[in-house]
Design an enzyme around this catalytic site. Structure first.
Site, PDB file in Angstrom:
ATOM      1  N   ASP A   1      89.796   9.457 -75.000  1.00 36.67           N
ATOM      2  CA  ASP A   1      90.556  10.071 -74.697  1.00 36.67           C
ATOM      3  C   ASP A   1      92.066   9.491 -74.697  1.00 36.67           C
ATOM      4  OD1 ASP A   1      91.391  11.456 -71.872  1.00 36.67           O
ATOM      5  OD2 ASP A   1      92.130   8.974 -70.883  1.00 36.67           O
TER       6      ASP A   1
ATOM      7  N   GLU B   1      90.866  13.003 -78.620  1.00 38.23           N
ATOM      8  CA  GLU B   1      91.576  13.965 -77.549  1.00 38.23           C
ATOM      9  C   GLU B   1      92.754  13.349 -77.934  1.00 38.23           C
ATOM     10  OE1 GLU B   1      93.572  14.765 -73.475  1.00 38.23           O
ATOM     11  OE2 GLU B   1      92.997  12.840 -74.034  1.00 38.23           O
TER      12      GLU B   1
END
Length: 624
Positions: free
Chosen positions: A292, A345
């Site tokens: 993330d 990401e």
């Protein structure tokens, strides 16, 4: 670089001189003393001291403390103040709002996924279909008996059966690491080695992963090394000093999320995070990590104004310590576990995110294509009458499409915070909204790149995602919503079985435009190729609600072109305009090809045509 600190740190059931108990170890170099507090000592500091080493690790053995016992570390800081902290290496934790760690022996789970793991060792996912169903376990489906959540074991069968039915290759779990606040969706993690107790025990999560593997479904783990919450029981100011985070808030505090940022330059912090990454693959058999907020790690000035950040030693904005950490993580993970995936990401144009470290990259297997997501959704938001003015925005992606190994995401981020559900974002009347959504999904599945769809997208929900409620399962049985779900099932089936749609996702040889400048009609056409020069499909998309009869497209070879997908088919809720199953090519030059086909293009729809020896039946969906 130590990647298995979980073997010695934390709480481990043990036996000393015939006495059963637990050995504890915690890093707190600036503490004056550290004790274990638990039921046995009535949660009072001073009865069960740990002993310090030169490395600042406090350790000791407590008899009669074992499986299922809650505990914390009580630390006395340099100024005499006391802190009660959860174990950073805890394998299990109390259910929020309680915050104590729990002794848990994670060994001796009866794994049955050896066949899957052997196959994974030999798999190069770059050349295989990867279709990911992103799931928030707490809101996918909820019990009707008054409980808030299903358990990992209950979810295993129901979720995996559904994913099988829909044809996905992988499940991606939004963070299941322990976290105190449901509304963070798990992205404010306090337990980097503890699965959340919301859904059961560590062995219950192992059962979930094992069940997936036995069913042939991969499981990806959402991992958050970019920041951690400021909750008092957690990592922040752990021994009274900035141990895991930077002391300077310009480097150690994230203004957007109100969280601390790890000090990636400190060896013990790097070892902690590297060990966490290895832990989930080693002990839980996860098939990879989706990492993330990588962009927030790469840039020292991420979401900061001038004067709010500290340049690196060369005066630049790159976070050199975080960059080295990410490289080390990818090198060590791929070296230890061949066949796993690491997916970033990363929302900027940082070069080489998914390139090997030895070629100057960060070493990730793949990267989310946030540009594709933003450009495509922005284009789809336009009323079709205006799309002719934005043809280049949709075709722009192919300029950079092969610079990274991309995943095309339609994730949870696209259906929260007032953005509305994907269906509600589509323009037009009711019929056009559903047609636009079918077209969007068809376009996603045929463009080069692996696929990701957030749960609920296949149901064509009207409401945006709410983590406090389950999906709108009541929509099943409604014709238009069932049509969307059936289309996703068929697209997954086709994607898994048609080599030209997955084998060359990351190669320029796998894609070529046939038509990308027909802005007047808002039509796009392209060819997808497998590694076999003779195997290909033709994709034609009409982004207007106007049916177009007799539309000619050049094709690379003569023959019969079978219409294997028509998103306007009646079974998907469309108007059933099409080409009677297929068309024969003609010896008429078009789009630089000697042969061409003439098609009826249905409104707001996508066609996939494949050259075959003789007419065939369309694929049959097993989606109910």
């Amino acid at each position: 670089m130590h990647c298995t600190m979980y073997q010695s740190m934390g709480a481990h059931p043990d036996e000393v001189n015939g006495i059963k108990g637990t050995r504890f170890a915690v890093w707190a170099p600036n503490a004056q003393e550290v004790c274990v507090i638990c039921d046995r000592n009535h949660w009072k500091h001073g009865e069960n001291h740990l002993h310090s080493s030169d490395a600042g690790v406090w350790s000791g053995f407590l008899p009669e403390v074992g499986q299922g016992d809650a505990y914390k570390f009580s630390l006395r800081g340099q100024n005499g103040e006391f802190f009660e902290k959860s174990d950073p290496y805890a394998f299990y934790s109390e259910l929020r709002p309680k915050t104590a760690s729990i002794v848990y022996d994670i060994e001796n789970f009866p794994w049955q996924d050896q066949q899957w793991l052997r196959k994974r060792l030999e798999t190069n996912w770059h050349n295989e279909p990867v279709s990911i169903y992103e799931v928030h376990l707490g809101s996918w489906k909820r019990p009707k008996d008054g409980r808030q959540f299903f358990s990992y074991r209950e979810l295993a069968k129901e979720l995996v059966d559904y994913v099988h039915q829909m044809g996905y290759t992988h499940i991606q779990l939004m963070p299941v690491t322990e976290h105190p606040f449901d509304g963070s969706w798990g992205y404010q993690t306090t337990g980097y080695f503890a699965p959340t107790s919301r859904f059961g025990t560590p062995h219950d999560l192992m059962y979930f992963v094992d069940y997936c593997h036995q069913a042939g479904v991969g499981v990806l783990f959402d991992w958050v090394p970019g920041h951690f919450p400021t909750d008092g029981h957690s990592l922040g100011r752990f021994d009274g000093t900035c141990l895991y985070e930077h002391a300077d808030p310009r480097k150690g505090f994230h203004p957007d999320w109100g969280t601390y940022i790890f000090n990636y330059g400190r060896n013990e912090v790097r070892d902690f995070l590297l060990s966490s990454a290895h832990f989930w693959i080693d002990k839980y058999h996860f098939d990879g990590l989706r990492v993330d907020a990588v962009a927030s790690m790469l840039y020292l000035d991420y979401s900061r104004e001038e004067g709010e950040w500290v340049p690196n030693p060369s005066g630049g904005r790159e976070n050199l310590e975080a960059i080295q950490f990410l490289k080390d993580a990818n090198i060590s993970l791929h070296g230890a576990y061949p066949g796993i995936l690491t997916i970033a990401e990363e929302s900027t144009s940082w070069g080489g995110v998914s390139h090997p470290v030895y070629n100057g990259g960060l070493g990730f297997s793949m990267k989310w294509d946030m540009g594709w997501m933003n450009d495509t959704l922005r284009y789809m938001h336009f009323d079709p009458i205006y799309r002719s003015h934005h043809q280049g925005e949709l075709s722009f992606r192919m300029i950079y499409a092969f610079t990274e190994n991309f995943v095309l995401p339609l994730s949870h981020d696209e259906v929260v915070h007032g953005k509305r559900s994907l269906l509600s974002q589509m323009p037009g009347d009711l019929w056009q909204q559903f047609a636009n959504l079918r077209l969007l999904y068809g376009y996603q599945y045929t463009m080069p790149g692996k696929k990701l769809l957030f749960m609920g997208g296949e149901l064509a929900q009207w409401t945006e995602w709410n983590h406090d409620n389950e999906l709108d399962w009541k929509l099943i049985g409604h014709e238009k919503h069932d049509g969307i779900r059936r289309l996703i099932g068929d697209l997954n089936y086709l994607y898994r079985t048609e080599k030209s749609l997955y084998e060359t996702d990351f190669s320029q040889e796998g894609f070529s435009w046939l038509q990308c400048d027909d802005s007047k009609n808002s039509v796009f056409a392209f060819q997808r190729n497998s590694t076999d020069d003779e195997e290909h499909v033709i994709v034609i998309a009409n982004f207007t609600p106007v049916p177009r009869e007799g539309y000619r497209i050049g094709v690379p070879k003569a023959g019969y072109y079978h219409e294997i997908i028509n998103s306007d088919a009646k079974i998907y809720g469309g108007s059933n305009i099409g080409n009677a199953g297929g068309v024969y090519s003609e010896k008429i030059s078009s789009h630089g090809k000697n042969d061409s086909i003439t098609l009826n293009l249905p409104p707001l729809a996508l066609l996939i045509m494949k050259p075959v020896a003789a007419p065939q039946k369309k694929i049959k969906s097993d989606t109910k």
